[in-house]
Design a protein around this motif. Structure first.
Motif, PDB file in Angstrom:
ATOM      1  N   VAL A   1      54.620  25.668  66.377  1.00  0.00           N
ATOM      2  CA  VAL A   1      54.879  26.351  67.654  1.00  0.00           C
ATOM      3  C   VAL A   1      53.627  26.999  68.254  1.00  0.00           C
ATOM      4  O   VAL A   1      53.691  27.498  69.388  1.00  0.00           O
ATOM      5  CB  VAL A   1      55.985  27.417  67.497  1.00  0.00           C
ATOM      6  N   ALA A   2      52.510  27.025  67.532  1.00  0.00           N
ATOM      7  CA  ALA A   2      51.278  27.592  68.097  1.00  0.00           C
ATOM      8  C   ALA A   2      50.075  26.988  67.377  1.00  0.00           C
ATOM      9  O   ALA A   2      50.130  26.723  66.172  1.00  0.00           O
ATOM     10  CB  ALA A   2      51.256  29.113  67.983  1.00  0.00           C
ATOM     11  N   ILE A   3      49.008  26.773  68.134  1.00  0.00           N
ATOM     12  CA  ILE A   3      47.765  26.203  67.605  1.00  0.00           C
ATOM     13  C   ILE A   3      46.613  27.089  68.051  1.00  0.00           C
ATOM     14  O   ILE A   3      46.506  27.439  69.224  1.00  0.00           O
ATOM     15  CB  ILE A   3      47.545  24.762  68.116  1.00  0.00           C
ATOM     16  N   ARG A   4      45.760  27.443  67.090  1.00  0.00           N
ATOM     17  CA  ARG A   4      44.559  28.214  67.387  1.00  0.00           C
ATOM     18  C   ARG A   4      43.365  27.348  66.994  1.00  0.00           C
ATOM     19  O   ARG A   4      43.164  27.060  65.818  1.00  0.00           O
ATOM     20  CB  ARG A   4      44.555  29.529  66.602  1.00  0.00           C
ATOM     21  N   GLY A   5      42.603  26.916  67.965  1.00  0.00           N
ATOM     22  CA  GLY A   5      41.491  26.016  67.670  1.00  0.00           C
ATOM     23  C   GLY A   5      41.990  24.590  67.532  1.00  0.00           C
ATOM     24  O   GLY A   5      42.793  24.112  68.324  1.00  0.00           O
ATOM     25  N   GLY A   6      41.525  23.888  66.506  1.00  0.00           N
ATOM     26  CA  GLY A   6      41.897  22.489  66.313  1.00  0.00           C
ATOM     27  C   GLY A   6      43.152  22.326  65.488  1.00  0.00           C
ATOM     28  O   GLY A   6      43.562  23.209  64.745  1.00  0.00           O
TER      29      GLY A   6
ATOM     30  N   TYR B   1      49.155  29.766  59.159  1.00  0.00           N
ATOM     31  CA  TYR B   1      48.208  29.170  58.209  1.00  0.00           C
ATOM     32  C   TYR B   1      46.860  29.002  58.904  1.00  0.00           C
ATOM     33  O   TYR B   1      46.784  28.858  60.121  1.00  0.00           O
ATOM     34  CB  TYR B   1      48.699  27.804  57.721  1.00  0.00           C
ATOM     35  N   GLY B   2      45.810  28.998  58.103  1.00  0.00           N
ATOM     36  CA  GLY B   2      44.477  28.856  58.679  1.00  0.00           C
ATOM     37  C   GLY B   2      44.018  30.153  59.302  1.00  0.00           C
ATOM     38  O   GLY B   2      44.269  31.244  58.765  1.00  0.00           O
TER      39      GLY B   2
ATOM     40  N   CYS C   1      40.088  21.687  59.461  1.00  0.00           N
ATOM     41  CA  CYS C   1      39.659  21.621  60.859  1.00  0.00           C
ATOM     42  C   CYS C   1      39.135  22.966  61.347  1.00  0.00           C
ATOM     43  O   CYS C   1      38.533  23.049  62.423  1.00  0.00           O
ATOM     44  CB  CYS C   1      40.807  21.159  61.749  1.00  0.00           C
ATOM     45  N   GLY C   2      39.388  24.033  60.583  1.00  0.00           N
ATOM     46  CA  GLY C   2      38.883  25.344  60.952  1.00  0.00           C
ATOM     47  C   GLY C   2      39.766  26.120  61.890  1.00  0.00           C
ATOM     48  O   GLY C   2      39.461  27.258  62.245  1.00  0.00           O
ATOM     49  N   GLY C   3      40.871  25.542  62.333  1.00  0.00           N
ATOM     50  CA  GLY C   3      41.765  26.214  63.262  1.00  0.00           C
ATOM     51  C   GLY C   3      42.868  26.966  62.543  1.00  0.00           C
ATOM     52  O   GLY C   3      42.783  27.260  61.344  1.00  0.00           O
ATOM     53  N   GLY C   4      43.884  27.280  63.292  1.00  0.00           N
ATOM     54  CA  GLY C   4      45.033  27.961  62.728  1.00  0.00           C
ATOM     55  C   GLY C   4      46.304  27.483  63.402  1.00  0.00           C
ATOM     56  O   GLY C   4      46.288  27.050  64.557  1.00  0.00           O
ATOM     57  N   ILE C   5      47.420  27.552  62.682  1.00  0.00           N
ATOM     58  CA  ILE C   5      48.704  27.122  63.230  1.00  0.00           C
ATOM     59  C   ILE C   5      49.782  28.141  62.887  1.00  0.00           C
ATOM     60  O   ILE C   5      49.670  28.880  61.908  1.00  0.00           O
ATOM     61  CB  ILE C   5      49.134  25.728  62.714  1.00  0.00           C
ATOM     62  N   THR C   6      50.800  28.181  63.716  1.00  0.00           N
ATOM     63  CA  THR C   6      51.986  28.988  63.445  1.00  0.00           C
ATOM     64  C   THR C   6      53.188  28.070  63.395  1.00  0.00           C
ATOM     65  O   THR C   6      53.364  27.210  64.271  1.00  0.00           O
ATOM     66  CB  THR C   6      52.203  30.055  64.532  1.00  0.00           C
TER      67      THR C   6
END
Length: 247
Positions: free
Chosen positions: A50-55, A103-104, A116-121
């Motif tokens: 439901v959410a992406i931070r970065g890649g 995560y991330g 990938c260095g990003g983050g996800i929800t």
């Protein structure tokens, strides 16, 4: 807000170890797996990106389905967090309380790394009714778009009108579903045969012309259909292009 719950149902009970039931990225297979679990009397949870931070290796709306026996399918990352997400889903099935997990980047879990260095929800929802899933599956079988709407505050999942874009809208998250992309390959050559095989391997719904009258496949064209022309004959290909534009 993240919630933490024990991964064991009751003292002395063995931990259920999540395992992939099969590998798939196909939305219909994931929803069918979840609906099948409910129909068989098993509890199940739906995990949604439901959410992406970065890649991110998966788009918003990517999903996993997890059964109470630990088997799961689907991907919400490149394989980095699926087992951990399945553990969270087992917790949600046990507690009955939905949750959001990061995560991330921005996550409290420093040992679960996203390369990938990003983050996800992820939203983790305990399924209580198969009807919304079946509605989406039925629409896709009819080659129609469909939608699911998740409201975290109410912990509800319901069928929704088709939307053009997956994402948050006010207090709910909409997931858009399209029927499987269909590819019709026109041609009477080895190139056409090889192209059709590649498209099948990529997961498309592949149809081929009969080699004589392409009009027999015109009825299969819709908004989720692509055509590949390998006749090398403009006279044969022009009617196909006209039919595709009309569809």
């Amino acid at each position: 807000m993240l919630q933490q719950f024990p991964l064991i149902d009751q003292p002395g009970q063995a931990l259920r170890k999540p395992e992939p039931a099969f590998l798939t990225d196909d939305s219909a297979e994931i929803l069918r797996f979840a609906a099948g679990a409910l129909k068989a009397g098993m509890a199940a949870a739906l995990v949604t990106l439901v959410a992406i931070r970065g890649g991110s290796s998966r788009p918003l709306g990517a999903q996993m389905a997890v059964r109470e026996d630990g088997f799961y399918c689907g991907f919400v990352s490149g394989g980095c967090v699926e087992a951990a997400a399945a553990f969270e889903a087992l917790d949600v099935i046990t507690s009955g309380e939905d949750r959001m997990v990061k995560y991330g980047e921005g996550s409290p879990y420093f040992d679960i790394v996203l390369p990938c260095g990003g983050g996800i929800t992820l939203s983790v929802h305990k399924l209580r009714d198969a009807s919304p899933l079946l509605a989406v599956l039925n629409a896709m079988e009819q080659r129609q778009p469909a939608g699911l709407r998740y409201t975290p505050q109410a912990q509800t999942l319901e069928s929704a009108p088709p939307v053009t874009k997956t994402g948050w809208r006010d207090d709910y998250f909409d997931v858009s579903y399209r029927p499987c992309a269909r590819v019709i390959v026109y041609g009477r050559s080895v190139e056409a045969e090889v192209t059709a095989n590649v498209a099948r391997a990529a997961g498309y719904d592949v149809q081929t012309s009969d080699g004589f009258d392409p009009r027999t496949t015109f009825a299969l064209m819709d908004a989720d259909t692509a055509v590949i022309l390998l006749y090398h004959d403009l006279n044969r290909e022009l009617p196909v292009l006209q039919a595709a534009l009309a569809a």
